[in-house]
Design an enzyme around this catalytic site. Structure first.
Site, PDB file in Angstrom:
ATOM      1  N   TYR A  18     160.644  91.085  -6.073  1.00  0.00           N
ATOM      2  CA  TYR A  18     160.152  89.802  -5.558  1.00  0.00           C
ATOM      3  C   TYR A  18     160.665  89.506  -4.152  1.00  0.00           C
ATOM      4  O   TYR A  18     160.661  88.350  -3.730  1.00  0.00           O
ATOM      5  CB  TYR A  18     160.534  88.674  -6.517  1.00  0.00           C
ATOM      6  CG  TYR A  18     159.620  88.560  -7.730  1.00  0.00           C
ATOM      7  CD1 TYR A  18     158.257  88.290  -7.589  1.00  0.00           C
ATOM      8  CD2 TYR A  18     160.122  88.695  -9.013  1.00  0.00           C
ATOM      9  CE1 TYR A  18     157.421  88.183  -8.691  1.00  0.00           C
ATOM     10  CE2 TYR A  18     159.283  88.577 -10.131  1.00  0.00           C
ATOM     11  CZ  TYR A  18     157.937  88.322  -9.947  1.00  0.00           C
ATOM     12  OH  TYR A  18     157.108  88.202 -11.042  1.00  0.00           O
TER      13      TYR A  18
ATOM     14  N   THR B  35     148.220  80.772 -11.185  1.00  0.00           N
ATOM     15  CA  THR B  35     149.691  80.849 -11.328  1.00  0.00           C
ATOM     16  C   THR B  35     150.221  79.751 -12.242  1.00  0.00           C
ATOM     17  O   THR B  35     151.049  80.004 -13.119  1.00  0.00           O
ATOM     18  CB  THR B  35     150.348  80.722  -9.931  1.00  0.00           C
ATOM     19  OG1 THR B  35     149.757  81.662  -9.048  1.00  0.00           O
ATOM     20  CG2 THR B  35     151.846  80.949 -10.010  1.00  0.00           C
TER      21      THR B  35
ATOM     22  N   PHE C  17     161.928  78.749  -5.209  1.00  0.00           N
ATOM     23  CA  PHE C  17     161.958  79.146  -6.623  1.00  0.00           C
ATOM     24  C   PHE C  17     162.527  80.552  -6.838  1.00  0.00           C
ATOM     25  O   PHE C  17     162.614  81.020  -7.971  1.00  0.00           O
ATOM     26  CB  PHE C  17     160.559  79.038  -7.252  1.00  0.00           C
ATOM     27  CG  PHE C  17     159.488  79.870  -6.579  1.00  0.00           C
ATOM     28  CD1 PHE C  17     159.346  81.221  -6.853  1.00  0.00           C
ATOM     29  CD2 PHE C  17     158.601  79.290  -5.682  1.00  0.00           C
ATOM     30  CE1 PHE C  17     158.373  81.996  -6.247  1.00  0.00           C
ATOM     31  CE2 PHE C  17     157.608  80.055  -5.055  1.00  0.00           C
ATOM     32  CZ  PHE C  17     157.496  81.410  -5.347  1.00  0.00           C
TER      33      PHE C  17
ATOM     34  N   HIS D 250     152.491  89.101 -14.683  1.00  0.00           N
ATOM     35  CA  HIS D 250     152.388  89.379 -13.252  1.00  0.00           C
ATOM     36  C   HIS D 250     151.227  90.340 -13.055  1.00  0.00           C
ATOM     37  O   HIS D 250     151.013  91.227 -13.884  1.00  0.00           O
ATOM     38  CB  HIS D 250     153.672  90.041 -12.724  1.00  0.00           C
ATOM     39  CG  HIS D 250     153.486  90.655 -11.368  1.00  0.00           C
ATOM     40  ND1 HIS D 250     153.622  89.930 -10.206  1.00  0.00           N
ATOM     41  CD2 HIS D 250     153.106  91.912 -10.987  1.00  0.00           C
ATOM     42  CE1 HIS D 250     153.352  90.719  -9.170  1.00  0.00           C
ATOM     43  NE2 HIS D 250     153.028  91.925  -9.624  1.00  0.00           N
TER      44      HIS D 250
ATOM     45  N   ARG E 206     146.963  83.182 -18.895  1.00  0.00           N
ATOM     46  CA  ARG E 206     147.919  82.103 -18.619  1.00  0.00           C
ATOM     47  C   ARG E 206     147.513  80.801 -19.307  1.00  0.00           C
ATOM     48  O   ARG E 206     148.368  80.063 -19.800  1.00  0.00           O
ATOM     49  CB  ARG E 206     148.097  81.943 -17.112  1.00  0.00           C
ATOM     50  CG  ARG E 206     148.971  83.078 -16.542  1.00  0.00           C
ATOM     51  CD  ARG E 206     148.937  83.119 -15.046  1.00  0.00           C
ATOM     52  NE  ARG E 206     150.008  83.962 -14.496  1.00  0.00           N
ATOM     53  CZ  ARG E 206     150.059  84.330 -13.221  1.00  0.00           C
ATOM     54  NH1 ARG E 206     149.117  83.937 -12.368  1.00  0.00           N
ATOM     55  NH2 ARG E 206     151.055  85.094 -12.792  1.00  0.00           N
TER      56      ARG E 206
ATOM     57  N   GLU F 269     153.934  98.590  -6.028  1.00  0.00           N
ATOM     58  CA  GLU F 269     154.560  98.091  -7.265  1.00  0.00           C
ATOM     59  C   GLU F 269     154.553  99.162  -8.363  1.00  0.00           C
ATOM     60  O   GLU F 269     155.520  99.294  -9.118  1.00  0.00           O
ATOM     61  CB  GLU F 269     153.848  96.813  -7.717  1.00  0.00           C
ATOM     62  CG  GLU F 269     154.096  95.670  -6.740  1.00  0.00           C
ATOM     63  CD  GLU F 269     153.311  94.402  -7.059  1.00  0.00           C
ATOM     64  OE1 GLU F 269     152.526  94.377  -8.033  1.00  0.00           O
ATOM     65  OE2 GLU F 269     153.488  93.414  -6.311  1.00  0.00           O
TER      66      GLU F 269
ATOM     67  N   ASN G 299     155.058  82.198 -16.817  1.00  0.00           N
ATOM     68  CA  ASN G 299     153.590  82.246 -16.921  1.00  0.00           C
ATOM     69  C   ASN G 299     153.071  83.588 -17.463  1.00  0.00           C
ATOM     70  O   ASN G 299     151.947  83.994 -17.176  1.00  0.00           O
ATOM     71  CB  ASN G 299     152.946  81.856 -15.587  1.00  0.00           C
ATOM     72  CG  ASN G 299     153.364  82.768 -14.457  1.00  0.00           C
ATOM     73  OD1 ASN G 299     154.071  83.750 -14.663  1.00  0.00           O
ATOM     74  ND2 ASN G 299     152.905  82.457 -13.255  1.00  0.00           N
TER      75      ASN G 299
ATOM     76  N   ARG H  55     143.465  89.937 -12.020  1.00  0.00           N
ATOM     77  CA  ARG H  55     143.741  88.573 -11.520  1.00  0.00           C
ATOM     78  C   ARG H  55     142.809  87.571 -12.214  1.00  0.00           C
ATOM     79  O   ARG H  55     143.220  86.460 -12.531  1.00  0.00           O
ATOM     80  CB  ARG H  55     143.554  88.495 -10.000  1.00  0.00           C
ATOM     81  CG  ARG H  55     144.465  89.398  -9.188  1.00  0.00           C
ATOM     82  CD  ARG H  55     145.887  88.959  -9.077  1.00  0.00           C
ATOM     83  NE  ARG H  55     146.071  87.643  -8.509  1.00  0.00           N
ATOM     84  CZ  ARG H  55     147.271  87.130  -8.222  1.00  0.00           C
ATOM     85  NH1 ARG H  55     148.376  87.828  -8.458  1.00  0.00           N
ATOM     86  NH2 ARG H  55     147.390  85.929  -7.728  1.00  0.00           N
TER      87      ARG H  55
HETATM   88  N1  UDP Z   1     156.582  80.872  -9.284  1.00  0.00           N
HETATM   89  C1  UDP Z   1     157.436  79.839  -9.594  1.00  0.00           C
HETATM   90  N2  UDP Z   1     157.244  78.619  -8.981  1.00  0.00           N
HETATM   91  C2  UDP Z   1     156.249  78.412  -8.074  1.00  0.00           C
HETATM   92  C3  UDP Z   1     155.388  79.479  -7.753  1.00  0.00           C
HETATM   93  C4  UDP Z   1     155.580  80.692  -8.381  1.00  0.00           C
HETATM   94  O1  UDP Z   1     158.344  79.979 -10.414  1.00  0.00           O
HETATM   95  O2  UDP Z   1     156.134  77.290  -7.550  1.00  0.00           O
HETATM   96  C5  UDP Z   1     156.784  82.179  -9.945  1.00  0.00           C
HETATM   97  C6  UDP Z   1     155.727  82.476 -11.024  1.00  0.00           C
HETATM   98  O3  UDP Z   1     156.368  83.177 -12.105  1.00  0.00           O
HETATM   99  C7  UDP Z   1     154.755  83.365 -10.270  1.00  0.00           C
HETATM  100  C8  UDP Z   1     155.710  84.155  -9.362  1.00  0.00           C
HETATM  101  O4  UDP Z   1     156.688  83.207  -8.965  1.00  0.00           O
HETATM  102  O5  UDP Z   1     154.000  84.175 -11.141  1.00  0.00           O
HETATM  103  C9  UDP Z   1     155.083  84.770  -8.128  1.00  0.00           C
HETATM  104  O6  UDP Z   1     154.379  83.777  -7.428  1.00  0.00           O
HETATM  105  P1  UDP Z   1     152.943  84.047  -6.790  1.00  0.00           P
HETATM  106  O7  UDP Z   1     152.636  82.893  -5.876  1.00  0.00           O
HETATM  107  O8  UDP Z   1     152.905  85.422  -6.211  1.00  0.00           O
HETATM  108  O9  UDP Z   1     151.953  83.913  -8.069  1.00  0.00           O
HETATM  109  P2  UDP Z   1     151.109  84.971  -8.911  1.00  0.00           P
HETATM  110  O10 UDP Z   1     150.580  86.020  -7.972  1.00  0.00           O
HETATM  111  O11 UDP Z   1     152.057  85.535  -9.963  1.00  0.00           O
HETATM  112  O12 UDP Z   1     150.012  84.152  -9.553  1.00  0.00           O
END
Ligand code: UDP
Length: 140
Positions: free
Chosen positions: A51, A93, A59, A117, A104, A128, A114, A87
């Site tokens: 990450y 998210t 976060f 990934h 989700r 990845e 959530n 996706r």
């Molecule tokens: N996340 C979080 N708080 C936030 C946004 C994201 O805890 O406000 C976490 C969540 O588990 C998310 C991950 O960080 O899946 C990666 O964020 P991203 O914006 O890349 O979302 P994704 O691609 O997983 O939908």
């Protein structure tokens, strides 16, 4: 449309609730094929590296703690336009914003916990996949 690969993680909130099969079923029903899969306990260093793109975000520390709070299942998924397909079936998210029928919406507990990934581009998918799998571990 080309057959491509993407990278998926079934996150600790889902493994804790014994939803590995439920999540994988939804991925398969969306047209994705699991061509590699392993259950692992991520180390703090592994999660921080994975990450790293988010390391300045507020976060980040909580996210790393969550991702090492229990086992995860890392997977390579193959299918037509796999990144987009995954996706789409993952959903937004924040589960509060996720569409009906998505993973989700069905399973996620919160914006952090959530359940899944999924890579956001073909380029990141390749990075990845290589972060967690050796080429010989992927059997298409
Ligand atoms: N996340 C979080 N708080 C936030 C946004 C994201 O805890 O406000 C976490 C969540 O588990 C998310 C991950 O960080 O899946 C990666 O964020 P991203 O914006 O890349 O979302 P994704 O691609 O997983 O939908």
């Amino acid at each position: 449309m080309a057959v491509t690969r993407t990278f998926s993680i079934i996150k600790p909130d889902a493994t804790r609730r014994n939803l590995t099969g439920g999540v994988t079923k939804m991925l398969e029903e969306a047209g994705l094929r699991v061509v590699a899969s392993k259950r692992i306990q991520m180390t703090k260093e592994q999660a921080e590296g994975f990450y790293a793109v988010h390391k300045e975000r507020p976060f980040f520390n909580d996210l790393v703690s969550f991702m090492i709070s229990g086992p995860v299942v890392v997977q390579v998924l193959e299918g037509e336009d796999a990144v987009k397909c995954n996706r789409d079936v993952m959903g937004a998210t924040n589960p509060a914003d996720a569409a009906e029928g998505t993973i989700r919406k069905t399973y996620a507990e919160s914006i952090e916990a959530n359940s899944v990934h999924g890579s956001d581009s073909d380029e990141n998918a390749a990075i990845e996949i290589a972060y967690f799998f050796k080429p010989e571990e992927i059997v298409g």
